[in-house]
Structure formats: structure tokens, C-alpha cells
Design a protein around this motif. Structure first.
Motif, PDB file in Angstrom:
ATOM      1  N   LEU A  48       0.833  -1.204   0.000  1.00 52.74           N
ATOM      2  CA  LEU A  48       0.000   0.000   0.000  1.00 52.74           C
ATOM      3  C   LEU A  48       0.868   1.255   0.000  1.00 52.74           C
ATOM      4  N   SER A  49       1.945   1.250   0.769  1.00 59.94           N
ATOM      5  CA  SER A  49       2.859   2.401   0.804  1.00 59.94           C
ATOM      6  C   SER A  49       3.487   2.630  -0.566  1.00 59.94           C
ATOM      7  N   LYS A  55       1.763   6.794  -6.666  1.00 55.85           N
ATOM      8  CA  LYS A  55       0.446   7.242  -7.150  1.00 55.85           C
ATOM      9  C   LYS A  55      -0.177   6.252  -8.138  1.00 55.85           C
ATOM     10  N   ILE A  56      -0.064   4.971  -7.781  1.00 52.03           N
ATOM     11  CA  ILE A  56      -0.682   3.912  -8.582  1.00 52.03           C
ATOM     12  C   ILE A  56      -2.056   3.628  -7.985  1.00 52.03           C
ATOM     13  N   PRO A  57      -3.118   3.754  -8.765  1.00 49.82           N
ATOM     14  CA  PRO A  57      -4.465   3.522  -8.211  1.00 49.82           C
ATOM     15  C   PRO A  57      -4.683   2.056  -7.844  1.00 49.82           C
ATOM     16  N   LEU A  58      -5.489   1.836  -6.827  1.00 49.03           N
ATOM     17  CA  LEU A  58      -5.818   0.472  -6.424  1.00 49.03           C
ATOM     18  C   LEU A  58      -6.808  -0.119  -7.413  1.00 49.03           C
ATOM     19  N   SER A  59      -6.548  -1.346  -7.855  1.00 47.89           N
ATOM     20  CA  SER A  59      -7.488  -2.010  -8.751  1.00 47.89           C
ATOM     21  C   SER A  59      -8.718  -2.444  -7.958  1.00 47.89           C
ATOM     22  N   GLU A  70     -10.181   2.750  -0.217  1.00 44.25           N
ATOM     23  CA  GLU A  70      -9.360   3.112  -1.370  1.00 44.25           C
ATOM     24  C   GLU A  70      -8.139   3.928  -0.968  1.00 44.25           C
ATOM     25  N   SER A  71      -8.194   4.608   0.157  1.00 40.40           N
ATOM     26  CA  SER A  71      -7.021   5.362   0.618  1.00 40.40           C
ATOM     27  C   SER A  71      -5.931   4.433   1.107  1.00 40.40           C
ATOM     28  N   GLY A  72      -6.321   3.210   1.521  1.00 36.60           N
ATOM     29  CA  GLY A  72      -5.341   2.265   2.050  1.00 36.60           C
ATOM     30  C   GLY A  72      -4.795   2.664   3.402  1.00 36.60           C
ATOM     31  N   LEU A  73      -5.464   3.568   4.107  1.00 30.61           N
ATOM     32  CA  LEU A  73      -4.942   4.076   5.381  1.00 30.61           C
ATOM     33  C   LEU A  73      -5.927   3.799   6.501  1.00 30.61           C
ATOM     34  N   HIS A  74      -5.399   3.683   7.715  1.00 36.65           N
ATOM     35  CA  HIS A  74      -6.253   3.496   8.887  1.00 36.65           C
ATOM     36  C   HIS A  74      -6.888   4.823   9.281  1.00 36.65           C
TER      37      HIS A  74
END
Length: 199
Positions: A48-49, A55-59, A70-74
């Protein structure tokens, strides 16, 4: 603890696996080599980091498979929670312990002693639940690993094992804070976890 294979990362990023291997070799993506083999695994948080940094978007497949925002953050609330690492080679016990803990703490899982060592360093848990009988690096070795290092001395260890009472006492003599036999009573497990974290 969740990890990904280079082939899975290649699929999620829509690139060739050689590209992922190159990212790992160049140090752009942190990979952990499995003992005795040339295979690598990448921690979910490290992936995720990497995505955030480049700046690769999550599929959508990745979001669906790992059920993450989608942010991948807590969230801020999650960052304030104590962390529990569940170490057990049996998925059904990891799932059972996770279910008992619920949403009271942040949780990661490790299925063997090697991955536990990585998770302890990266996740920095307040408490670990630890099975003693695991292939490779067993629970006794994990206890020794934790208690020999100054930076891990505050980690509480709750052994959850099907071994006999003598082995549970041995684990406590080596540095485990408490022990519980399998199969366990859910209320007693949660009571012990809460007492150790809050104590």
C-alpha cells in the motif's frame, strides 16, 4: 498478517512479474525472502505504501480481495487502538481468535514463526497470542526472539496452545505473560487479552 506474492502484485498492477522483481531488487518495494528459498513475500502495508508513493491507483480486484478503503490508510480511531498480533499456523484458530477480539483492537495475523518475526518488527504489537506448535520457528523460539531484544520487551505474550500444562509452564518461564489451553473458552480468552493490554 497479510502478505502478497510477486505474481499477485503483478496481476493487481497489470505488469509483468519481472517488473515486480525489479522493484524489489531496486529497493522500491520491500520484499522479505522466505527462508531456504528464493521466493519473496510483500507485506500488505508495504505494498500500500508503494502504491501511494508512486500514485498507482488500487485495482477494484485488490480492493475487493482485501476489503480495504481506497485510501489504504487506517482511520484516526484505528490508529489509537492497541495492536494484537495473532500467531498460529492453523487458520481456523486465527479466525476464531480474531472473532473473539472483534473491533476492540487492531489485528494482524502470522501463520508461522518467520512471518511472525517480520510482523513483530513492522506491526509493533502491544500483545501477541502465540501458538507453540508451528513448523520451522516454533512458539518457544518466538518467545526467545522477543525477550532477547530490548525494543520488544514491552510486548505482552499470551500463549494459546494445545500442548500440556508442563509445556505451558515452560513457555511462561521463558517469558510468556500468561497461557491458555486449546480449545479455549472465548470469554476467558478475551478476559486475558484485556487484562494484559490494560495491565
Amino acid at each position: 498478517m497479510q502478505t502478497l506474492k510477486p505474481s499477485e502484485i503483478a496481476s493487481y498492477c497489470n505488469v509483468h512479474q519481472r517488473s515486480v522483481s525489479r522493484w524489489i531488487a531496486n529497493g522500491e518495494l520491500i520484499g522479505h525472502k522466505l527462508p531456504g528459498r528464493g521466493n519473496y513475500r510483500v507485506l500488505l502495508e508495504d505494498f500500500l505504501s508503494f502504491l501511494n508513493k508512486h500514485k498507482i491507483p488500487l485495482s477494484q480486484d485488490f480492493i475487493s480481495d482485501y476489503q480495504i478503503a481506497e485510501s489504504g490508510l487506517h482511520s484516526d480511531k484505528e490508529r489509537d487502538l492497541a495492536k494484537v498480533l495473532i500467531i498460529d499456523d492453523e487458520p481456523q484458530y486465527r479466525k476464531a481468535i480474531r472473532r473473539v477480539i472483534g473491533n476492540d483492537y487492531l489485528i494482524q495475523e502470522a501463520g508461522d514463526g518467520f512471518m511472525a518475526g517480520i510482523a513483530i518488527s513492522e506491526f509493533k504489537p502491544s500483545l501477541i497470542t502465540l501458538d507453540l506448535s508451528m513448523p520451522g520457528m516454533d512458539g518457544f523460539q518466538v518467545i526467545s526472539f522477543i525477550r532477547e531484544k530490548e525494543e520488544f520487551k514491552a510486548i505482552k505474550i499470551l500463549v494459546v496452545s494445545a500442548l500440556n500444562d508442563a509445556e505451558l509452564e515452560k513457555a511462561k518461564a521463558m517469558g510468556a505473560n500468561d497461557a491458555l489451553s486449546k480449545p479455549f473458552d472465548n470469554s476467558i480468552l478475551l478476559e486475558k487479552i484485556n487484562a494484559l493490554i490494560q495491565g
